[in-house]
Design an enzyme around this catalytic site. Structure first.
Site, PDB file in Angstrom:
ATOM      1  N   LYS A 291       0.700  -1.157  -0.144  1.00 34.36           N
ATOM      2  CA  LYS A 291      -0.139   0.006   0.099  1.00 34.36           C
ATOM      3  C   LYS A 291       0.785   1.194  -0.032  1.00 34.36           C
ATOM      4  O   LYS A 291       1.725   1.209   0.837  1.00 34.36           O
ATOM      5  CB  LYS A 291      -1.051  -0.014   1.172  1.00 34.36           C
ATOM      6  CG  LYS A 291      -2.083   1.090   1.249  1.00 34.36           C
ATOM      7  CD  LYS A 291      -3.057   0.863   2.238  1.00 34.36           C
ATOM      8  CE  LYS A 291      -4.291   1.727   2.383  1.00 34.36           C
ATOM      9  NZ  LYS A 291      -5.109   1.699   3.367  1.00 34.36           N
ATOM     10  N   GLU A 378     -19.312  -6.184  10.240  1.00 33.88           N
ATOM     11  CA  GLU A 378     -20.296  -5.466  10.993  1.00 33.88           C
ATOM     12  C   GLU A 378     -21.275  -6.394  11.550  1.00 33.88           C
ATOM     13  O   GLU A 378     -21.798  -6.214  12.923  1.00 33.88           O
ATOM     14  CB  GLU A 378     -21.184  -4.388  10.230  1.00 33.88           C
ATOM     15  CG  GLU A 378     -20.050  -3.302   9.606  1.00 33.88           C
ATOM     16  CD  GLU A 378     -19.537  -3.662   8.430  1.00 33.88           C
ATOM     17  OE1 GLU A 378     -18.649  -2.834   7.906  1.00 33.88           O
ATOM     18  OE2 GLU A 378     -19.467  -4.784   7.785  1.00 33.88           O
ATOM     19  N   ARG A 406     -25.559  -2.889   7.545  1.00 38.76           N
ATOM     20  CA  ARG A 406     -25.093  -4.200   7.152  1.00 38.76           C
ATOM     21  C   ARG A 406     -25.490  -4.946   8.484  1.00 38.76           C
ATOM     22  O   ARG A 406     -25.253  -6.416   8.361  1.00 38.76           O
ATOM     23  CB  ARG A 406     -23.639  -4.284   6.802  1.00 38.76           C
ATOM     24  CG  ARG A 406     -23.231  -3.165   5.949  1.00 38.76           C
ATOM     25  CD  ARG A 406     -21.793  -3.155   5.494  1.00 38.76           C
ATOM     26  NE  ARG A 406     -21.627  -4.301   4.123  1.00 38.76           N
ATOM     27  CZ  ARG A 406     -20.662  -4.514   3.728  1.00 38.76           C
ATOM     28  NH1 ARG A 406     -19.626  -4.145   4.050  1.00 38.76           N
ATOM     29  NH2 ARG A 406     -20.921  -5.566   2.543  1.00 38.76           N
TER      30      ARG A 406
END
Length: 629
Positions: A291, A378, A406
């Site tokens: 990243k 979640e 969610r």
């Protein structure tokens, strides 16, 4: 190897290769020897464009080579390329004809922060939340089969997004229907494996080759005639691969696993993708990337450089005095969490991969044994809290409004139905600005208000947030406090952990004719408008239970009640007031101001509020128009 840049360019770089490759058709006309240079130019272009607009760019830097390779090997947009979440999609936007519009990224009427079907035919699926790509690409692969098409379906998913159950549901289903599709795992953080190098890259080329696939299928036909022989051979192959590559889990699910390979090695990426392009059945390619690759500060601090704000001019003009603002609401929550944890050892904090965003860093350091980051999961976060609450622990779930959607079934079935003692700290409620409708917390009051037994609070400033968090924590049963992104009006914070009476609002200003019933942070605007109209202003505080006595009092003393909320009007706090008035047969004019029945497109928060009529001018105009009728 990609060039490493030390700073974000302020002047647009010269990019002769990218000038020829700003569409996939142009890209595919380049020779393979030119692609390394193109990667450097694309990386520099990405740094420049995000420097002008702000936005996510760490993830995009990490997939420069992968993006080039995918559009080079596959016939996009006919071949369907689905990016998960979309944080990494800026290079994809640049290479698919939107380079000259990147300056409008995340601005009103400009490019969206995430892939969007209406924006480009290359954006095959609209995203914003994580872990949807495999399911979507699987649907596209099945559609291609039903239509007799040879087009390909490719999903690119990050290691963080792979932690969500939805991703594994799709991984489990694809082999069941023998879908011809490719899933690419972009491993840039979890480090499922660090077995990357010459041997691993070589093995990936061999295992993905047609020769190996043909030999494997031929052996299967021969050995399947001998009792148990094919199963022994399959297990031998699996164990041999397992010693060298970490794909046993995916193989067991029914995927042909290849990798891990270096995601910044363009020749290996292209060779492997070409090999895998025409393989039948579910294919899984594991690439390892870094990243922030190619930008030194982001490589060192990938979390800090996940996204940036736009660069300020080197010599800015004299700045006008800014309106003072208080601490961010998330910072107020983070400090309260530490204070309450010190006072009550029952408290635990739970977050679905939002430690920095929800300001849980200090809590995680001070109370590591009571801090739980469940990754992007979640649903699990909510039911984990329910399980903890069953045995005397007091969980605080720190979650964004849009992500709580969610876990809605878990909130109802696992927490509310059982009346469990869980506090939801719902961040990013209301409009969030440049990230647009996928991240806006536009619906939480509507979807929470219908849940029996749930206390719902909407603080109007920083101090009210602290008071309501303490109130929700001390309440026995499920409770939710919703608060917005950004800073408040700088209200002084009371020391201690004081609470307020549940279900009671507060009159902030007495006037006549009009009463503004405010649910949340529009209190500042309401007070300003009330000064112009000599109106009453009530900080309602509670959406549920509603302060019915106070609503009745306001209705008896005023000609017009105006409800204000940064939530969808349909089913929101204003609807609660309207339902009460109708049920009681109270005749009074009611004007409900909130978010309209549409998806409010990305812009600056102030622009979005003005568009919805929730700024001072819009509120005043709406009241004057109603009174003129």
């Amino acid at each position: 190897m990609p060039t490493t840049f030390q700073e974000i360019p302020r002047e647009r770089p010269l990019t002769p290769l990218l000038d020829r490759a700003d569409t996939p058709a142009g890209l595919r006309r380049l020779g393979e020897a030119e692609l390394e240079g193109l990667a450097d130019e694309l990386r520099q272009e990405l740094l420049y464009s995000v420097g002008q607009t702000g936005g996510h760019f760490g993830a995009g830097l990490g997939v420069i080579e992968l993006t080039i390779a995918l559009h080079y090997v596959f016939d996009t947009p006919d071949d369907r390329l689905v990016w998960d979440v979309g944080h990494q999609a800026y290079p994809h936007k640049i290479l698919t004809g939107r380079r000259e519009r990147m300056h409008s990224l995340r601005q009103k009427d400009g490019l969206a922060a995430f892939p969007r079907r209406s924006e480009s035919p290359y954006d095959t699926f609209g995203v914003g939340h994580s872990s949807t790509s495999i399911s979507a690409a699987l649907g596209m692969a099945i559609a291609a089969r039903l239509q007799g098409s040879e087009r390909k379906a490719i999903a690119v998913i990050g290691d963080g997004a792979l932690t969500a159950g939805m991703a594994f549901e799709a991984l489990n289903h694809a082999p069941e229907v023998n879908a011809d599709m490719l899933v690419i795992l972009n491993d840039n953080d979890m480090s499922i494996s660090r077995n990357v190098g010459g041997l691993s890259n070589y093995l990936a080329k061999i295992l993905s080759s047609r020769t190996y696939a043909s030999m494997r299928e031929g052996s299967k036909k021969v050995l399947s005639r001998l009792p148990g022989a094919w199963e022994i051979a399959r297990r031998t192959e699996e164990y041999a691969k397992g010693m060298l590559v970490p794909g046993t889990l995916f193989e067991e699910l029914g995927w042909n696993y290849i990798g891990p390979i270096d995601g910044h090695d363009l020749p290996t990426l292209i060779a492997t993708l070409r090999n895998m392009r025409d393989l039948k059945g579910p294919q899984f390619l594991h690439v390892v990337t870094k990243k922030g690759k190619g930008f030194a500060p982001a490589e060192v601090d990938p979390i800090g450089y996940h996204a940036i704000t736009k660069l300020e001019p080197l010599a800015p003009a004299a700045a006008t005095a800014k309106k003072p603002s208080g601490p961010k609401y998330s910072a107020v929550f983070g400090q309260w969490l530490c204070d309450m944890a010190a006072a009550d050892e029952r408290l635990v904090g739970i977050t679905p991969a939002m430690k920095e965003g929800s300001d849980l860093v200090a809590f995680s350091e001070q109370f590591p044994a009571r801090y739980f980051d469940v990754a992007i999961a979640e649903q699990h976060a909510v039911t984990l809290a329910a399980g903890l609450a069953c045995d005397g622990v007091k969980p605080v779930v720190a979650i964004y409004s849009t992500f709580l959607q969610r876990g809605y079934d878990q909130l109802i079935h696992d927490v509310a139905v059982q009346g469990l003692d869980v506090l939801f700290a719902i961040d990013r409620a209301g409009l969030v600005g440049e990230d647009g409708p996928t991240h806006a917390g536009s619906f939480d009051l509507s979807y929470l208000r219908c849940v029996p037994g749930l206390v719902i609070m909407a603080p109007s400033d920083e101090n009210e947030l602290r008071l309501m968090l303490s109130t929700g924590f001390q309440h026995v049963g499920p409770a939710a406090v919703r608060y917005p992104r950004g800073s408040g009006p700088n209200a002084p914070l009371e020391p201690g952990l004081n609470t307020v009476e549940i279900g009671k609002g507060v009159v902030r200003r007495r006037g006549q004719g009009v009463a503004l019933l405010v649910f949340g942070v529009q209190l500042t605007e309401a007070l300003a408008v009330a000064e112009l109209l000599d109106a009453t202003v009530v900080d309602m505080r509670f959406v549920k239970p509603l302060d019915e006595a106070l609503v009745r009092e306001m209705a008896s003393q005023h000609e017009l009640l105006v409800t204000l909320e940064e939530n969808a009007i349909m089913g929101g706090a204003g609807s609660a007031v309207g339902e009460f008035l109708a049920r009681e047969g109270i005749l009074v004019q009611l004007l409900q101001l909130g978010l309209p029945d549409t998806y409010v497109e990305h812009a600056k928060p102030a622009q979005m509020l003005a568009e919805c009529g929730l700024d001072e001018a819009g509120i005043e105009a709406a009241i004057r128009a109603r009174r003129a009728l």
